[in-house]
Design an enzyme around this catalytic site. Sequence first.
Site, PDB file in Angstrom:
ATOM      1  N   TRP A  40      -3.544  -2.057  -1.645  1.00 49.99           N
ATOM      2  CA  TRP A  40      -3.501  -3.366  -2.308  1.00 49.99           C
ATOM      3  C   TRP A  40      -4.070  -4.331  -1.282  1.00 49.99           C
ATOM      4  O   TRP A  40      -3.468  -4.569  -0.243  1.00 49.99           O
ATOM      5  CB  TRP A  40      -2.054  -3.726  -2.662  1.00 49.99           C
ATOM      6  CG  TRP A  40      -1.921  -4.991  -3.447  1.00 49.99           C
ATOM      7  CD1 TRP A  40      -2.000  -5.121  -4.808  1.00 49.99           C
ATOM      8  CD2 TRP A  40      -1.638  -6.304  -2.936  1.00 49.99           C
ATOM      9  NE1 TRP A  40      -1.814  -6.437  -5.159  1.00 49.99           N
ATOM     10  CE2 TRP A  40      -1.586  -7.184  -4.039  1.00 49.99           C
ATOM     11  CE3 TRP A  40      -1.439  -6.828  -1.664  1.00 49.99           C
ATOM     12  CZ2 TRP A  40      -1.339  -8.545  -3.902  1.00 49.99           C
ATOM     13  CZ3 TRP A  40      -1.191  -8.179  -1.523  1.00 49.99           C
ATOM     14  CH2 TRP A  40      -1.132  -9.017  -2.640  1.00 49.99           C
ATOM     15  N   HIS A  88      12.072 -32.793 -22.775  1.00 48.73           N
ATOM     16  CA  HIS A  88      11.729 -33.574 -21.581  1.00 48.73           C
ATOM     17  C   HIS A  88      10.274 -33.356 -21.166  1.00 48.73           C
ATOM     18  O   HIS A  88       9.894 -33.731 -20.066  1.00 48.73           O
ATOM     19  CB  HIS A  88      12.678 -33.226 -20.433  1.00 48.73           C
ATOM     20  CG  HIS A  88      14.106 -33.558 -20.746  1.00 48.73           C
ATOM     21  ND1 HIS A  88      14.576 -34.847 -20.780  1.00 48.73           N
ATOM     22  CD2 HIS A  88      15.151 -32.766 -21.092  1.00 48.73           C
ATOM     23  CE1 HIS A  88      15.863 -34.847 -21.114  1.00 48.73           C
ATOM     24  NE2 HIS A  88      16.235 -33.584 -21.311  1.00 48.73           N
ATOM     25  N   ASN A 109      -0.089  -0.161   6.165  1.00 50.74           N
ATOM     26  CA  ASN A 109       0.481  -1.022   5.122  1.00 50.74           C
ATOM     27  C   ASN A 109       1.043  -2.243   5.825  1.00 50.74           C
ATOM     28  O   ASN A 109       1.717  -2.110   6.839  1.00 50.74           O
ATOM     29  CB  ASN A 109       1.603  -0.257   4.394  1.00 50.74           C
ATOM     30  CG  ASN A 109       2.354  -1.140   3.416  1.00 50.74           C
ATOM     31  OD1 ASN A 109       1.790  -2.039   2.819  1.00 50.74           O
ATOM     32  ND2 ASN A 109       3.643  -0.877   3.272  1.00 50.74           N
ATOM     33  N   GLY A 110       0.760  -3.441   5.306  1.00 51.70           N
ATOM     34  CA  GLY A 110       1.304  -4.652   5.913  1.00 51.70           C
ATOM     35  C   GLY A 110       0.197  -5.554   6.414  1.00 51.70           C
ATOM     36  O   GLY A 110      -0.971  -5.406   6.022  1.00 51.70           O
ATOM     37  N   GLU A 115       2.440 -10.801 -16.980  1.00 48.61           N
ATOM     38  CA  GLU A 115       2.150  -9.734 -16.038  1.00 48.61           C
ATOM     39  C   GLU A 115       1.269  -8.632 -16.629  1.00 48.61           C
ATOM     40  O   GLU A 115       0.333  -8.179 -15.991  1.00 48.61           O
ATOM     41  CB  GLU A 115       3.499  -9.139 -15.628  1.00 48.61           C
ATOM     42  CG  GLU A 115       3.567  -8.544 -14.304  1.00 48.61           C
ATOM     43  CD  GLU A 115       4.980  -8.091 -13.961  1.00 48.61           C
ATOM     44  OE1 GLU A 115       5.879  -8.060 -14.829  1.00 48.61           O
ATOM     45  OE2 GLU A 115       5.187  -7.741 -12.795  1.00 48.61           O
ATOM     46  N   LYS A 149       7.132 -10.959 -18.186  1.00 46.95           N
ATOM     47  CA  LYS A 149       6.655  -9.641 -18.650  1.00 46.95           C
ATOM     48  C   LYS A 149       5.318  -9.791 -19.363  1.00 46.95           C
ATOM     49  O   LYS A 149       4.394  -9.017 -19.164  1.00 46.95           O
ATOM     50  CB  LYS A 149       7.657  -8.994 -19.618  1.00 46.95           C
ATOM     51  CG  LYS A 149       8.874  -8.358 -19.041  1.00 46.95           C
ATOM     52  CD  LYS A 149       8.665  -7.113 -18.219  1.00 46.95           C
ATOM     53  CE  LYS A 149       8.371  -7.431 -16.789  1.00 46.95           C
ATOM     54  NZ  LYS A 149       9.421  -7.688 -15.883  1.00 46.95           N
ATOM     55  N   ARG A 206       2.120   1.340  -5.871  1.00 45.58           N
ATOM     56  CA  ARG A 206       2.246   0.388  -4.767  1.00 45.58           C
ATOM     57  C   ARG A 206       0.952  -0.408  -4.526  1.00 45.58           C
ATOM     58  O   ARG A 206       0.949  -1.390  -3.793  1.00 45.58           O
ATOM     59  CB  ARG A 206       2.610   1.126  -3.468  1.00 45.58           C
ATOM     60  CG  ARG A 206       3.918   1.858  -3.533  1.00 45.58           C
ATOM     61  CD  ARG A 206       4.190   2.560  -2.228  1.00 45.58           C
ATOM     62  NE  ARG A 206       4.384   1.603  -1.166  1.00 45.58           N
ATOM     63  CZ  ARG A 206       5.533   1.035  -0.843  1.00 45.58           C
ATOM     64  NH1 ARG A 206       6.612   1.338  -1.519  1.00 45.58           N
ATOM     65  NH2 ARG A 206       5.608   0.177   0.140  1.00 45.58           N
ATOM     66  N   CYS A 252       0.853  -1.179   0.000  1.00 44.22           N
ATOM     67  CA  CYS A 252       0.000   0.000   0.000  1.00 44.22           C
ATOM     68  C   CYS A 252       0.893   1.234   0.000  1.00 44.22           C
ATOM     69  O   CYS A 252       2.059   1.164   0.382  1.00 44.22           O
ATOM     70  CB  CYS A 252      -0.888   0.017   1.243  1.00 44.22           C
ATOM     71  SG  CYS A 252      -1.895  -1.456   1.396  1.00 44.22           S
ATOM     72  N   LYS A 276       3.525  -2.824  -7.145  1.00 41.30           N
ATOM     73  CA  LYS A 276       4.948  -2.683  -7.463  1.00 41.30           C
ATOM     74  C   LYS A 276       5.827  -3.277  -6.369  1.00 41.30           C
ATOM     75  O   LYS A 276       6.835  -3.897  -6.640  1.00 41.30           O
ATOM     76  CB  LYS A 276       5.257  -1.199  -7.644  1.00 41.30           C
ATOM     77  CG  LYS A 276       6.704  -0.889  -7.969  1.00 41.30           C
ATOM     78  CD  LYS A 276       6.996  -1.274  -9.380  1.00 41.30           C
ATOM     79  CE  LYS A 276       8.440  -0.998  -9.773  1.00 41.30           C
ATOM     80  NZ  LYS A 276       8.805  -1.797 -10.950  1.00 41.30           N
ATOM     81  N   GLU A 321      12.215 -14.214 -18.030  1.00 42.75           N
ATOM     82  CA  GLU A 321      11.807 -12.817 -17.866  1.00 42.75           C
ATOM     83  C   GLU A 321      10.847 -12.391 -18.979  1.00 42.75           C
ATOM     84  O   GLU A 321       9.865 -11.683 -18.726  1.00 42.75           O
ATOM     85  CB  GLU A 321      13.060 -11.919 -17.836  1.00 42.75           C
ATOM     86  CG  GLU A 321      12.812 -10.424 -17.870  1.00 42.75           C
ATOM     87  CD  GLU A 321      12.022  -9.876 -16.673  1.00 42.75           C
ATOM     88  OE1 GLU A 321      11.690 -10.650 -15.765  1.00 42.75           O
ATOM     89  OE2 GLU A 321      11.707  -8.677 -16.687  1.00 42.75           O
TER      90      GLU A 321
HETATM   91  O1  M6R Z   1      11.279  -4.716  -5.634  1.00 41.72           O
HETATM   92  P1  M6R Z   1      11.796  -6.073  -5.950  1.00 41.72           P
HETATM   93  O2  M6R Z   1      12.844  -6.069  -7.008  1.00 41.72           O
HETATM   94  O3  M6R Z   1      12.241  -6.843  -4.744  1.00 41.72           O
HETATM   95  O4  M6R Z   1      10.547  -6.866  -6.551  1.00 41.72           O
HETATM   96  C1  M6R Z   1      10.633  -8.230  -6.838  1.00 41.72           C
HETATM   97  C2  M6R Z   1       9.461  -8.665  -7.672  1.00 41.72           C
HETATM   98  O5  M6R Z   1       8.268  -8.506  -6.965  1.00 41.72           O
HETATM   99  C3  M6R Z   1       9.376  -7.889  -8.980  1.00 41.72           C
HETATM  100  O6  M6R Z   1      10.535  -8.016  -9.736  1.00 41.72           O
HETATM  101  C4  M6R Z   1       8.178  -8.376  -9.823  1.00 41.72           C
HETATM  102  O7  M6R Z   1       8.383  -9.678 -10.253  1.00 41.72           O
HETATM  103  C5  M6R Z   1       7.975  -7.418 -10.987  1.00 41.72           C
HETATM  104  N1  M6R Z   1       6.625  -6.962 -10.993  1.00 41.72           N
HETATM  105  C6  M6R Z   1       8.261  -8.026 -12.301  1.00 41.72           C
HETATM  106  O8  M6R Z   1       8.043  -7.173 -13.363  1.00 41.72           O
END
Ligand code: M6R
Length: 614
Positions: free
Chosen positions: A76, A506, A102-103, A490, A487, A27, A2, A609, A483
Amino acid sequence: MCGIVGYVGPRPSQDILLAGLARLEYRGYDSAGIAVIDENGSLGMRKKAGKLAMLRDSLTDAALADGTTGIGHTRWATHGGPTDVNAHPHLADDDKLAVIHNGIIENFAALRDELAAEGVSFRSETDTEVAAALLGREYAKSGDLQQAFRNVVNRLEGAFTLLAMHQDQPGLVVGARRNSPLVIGLGDGENFLGSDVAAFVEHTRKALAIGQDQIVAITPSEVTVTDFDGVVVEAQPFDVSWDAAAAEKGGWSSFMAKEVAEQPEAVANTIRGRIQDGQVVIPELDGLDDLLIGINRVIITACGTASYAALVGKYAVEQWARVPVDVELAHEFRYRDPVIGDDTLVVSISQSGETMDTLMAVKYARERGARTLSICNTQGATIPRESDAVVYTHAGPEVAVASTKAFSAQITALLLLGLHMGRVRGTASDAAADVAELQALPEKVAQVLAEENDHVAQLAGWMADTRSVLFLGRHVGYPIALEGALKLKEISYIHAEGFAAGELKHGPIALIEPGQPVFVLVPSPRHSALIHSKVVSNIQEIRARGARVIVVAEEGDAAVLPYADEVIRIPLAGALFEPVLAVVPLQIFAMALATAKGLDVDQPRNLAKSVTVE
Ligand code: M6R
């Protein structure tokens, strides 16, 4: 997860809070709210499910009386769905007291039962409202917000940043943090609190970092930081190294588009100041030579995109520093009994520096006697503060949820770390060539962006109806395949998987049917004819089964041409440097495909984020 902002000063606070929330919306963006103590000393509150725009619209439709003390929150959801009622702030003490959080408060059920037994009823399903009610009860006893707040935070278990204010004490906002971020912004006759500096960077670049289990009280003229017992402690001052403009879209269609385009600069900034006399020297690691020579093992721990950077780092550190490297997902690390001790260096990677899983892994590693080093993009964040040393990536603020420039900067930092360790340990052999590769990287990233952007975007446009995309890579191409798939999942919500190319036969090859799009990351034949030929064989295997093959290969690699439906070119680079180039078209692809589907690339559904819950 949050975003939190607090303000006390001479100015009307609503616009300040809303602007801070807009910068923190990355966030969490399922609901938002503000509370303000108005000029008559009454606490007013408005909160709305949905993005911040919904809250703004509501305030436009029916204004809330303004005042100079306020708190704001963008959520969030954890406890309770994203509804108006569950949104923050939560009120108590006959709505005279407001709390944002937050938390996760882990003992909230027991506390709620305790309060319910005293006759307290709750409007929401949140753990936060329990904290608010507890604060209301404590305030009723003492009439002193700071005292009551101390009593409350001492009862809470879990991870939290909590902010509170009471209409009977205008001009005062109190905050506390445990395993969740909170920073102080120091203004002139005004002060701010924020989940990160973005909350207040347009007003001040002077900040104070608050430590774990500390409480802060801000008034317009004073900032007091104490521990949970009320003993005054010193907070660590720092200057924010970027300005508000760096966190603005600045004419780009999205933050993600801007951040993808900023990669040459992000990589250059990460390298800057870390090459001396033709060798990599990371000044932050000064004095740690004995440690770097003495270790027998490196574990790199991270989550999501950062964990894929870690996989590239494994190749780099092993090659140059000749020390075994394991990569561990941070959320798995402490739930087994890893073999670590004082000969182990645990490197954590985190853009935000606040990812709870990664933070817990770092703490666990320290408890077990390991030395810890963090690679982080955010000044004043928790993970660097909990680590023995930190190497900052200087990618600048990354706002889009999908990580792009932070990823290329993380790989760059790991390349630097590998070369630094290789120099110190006397195991890296060709420093001059490697430094030249590093220095050429920003220019080459710019070249990929300039030459392939339109081509890849066009490809994505054609594929907007695709239901599934696969990504294959070998060696350092494997993490890039992972990755690329992440992407796409996501931000475009398309099923995507990344595989090690050799793993295909495999099992996953069963997924290949006519027309299945497959991206294949082809390593340069100049580095290893063997690896290159194996990947070309893998392409033939999927092509034979009808796959539509999109190849990412270096300029001049003609061996792929007979088997590729599309070829995306990247400039020639050293084997370990290729990932920084190869990932760029995959980022552009994901972004263009999501855009073609009409999706919000900056704020994909269900995500935030910074993941500050475990
Ligand atoms: O802030 P961080 O690098 O620790 O975040 C780790 C992951 O949550 C972050 O890389 C997430 O996978 C991204 N949304 C990917 O695009």
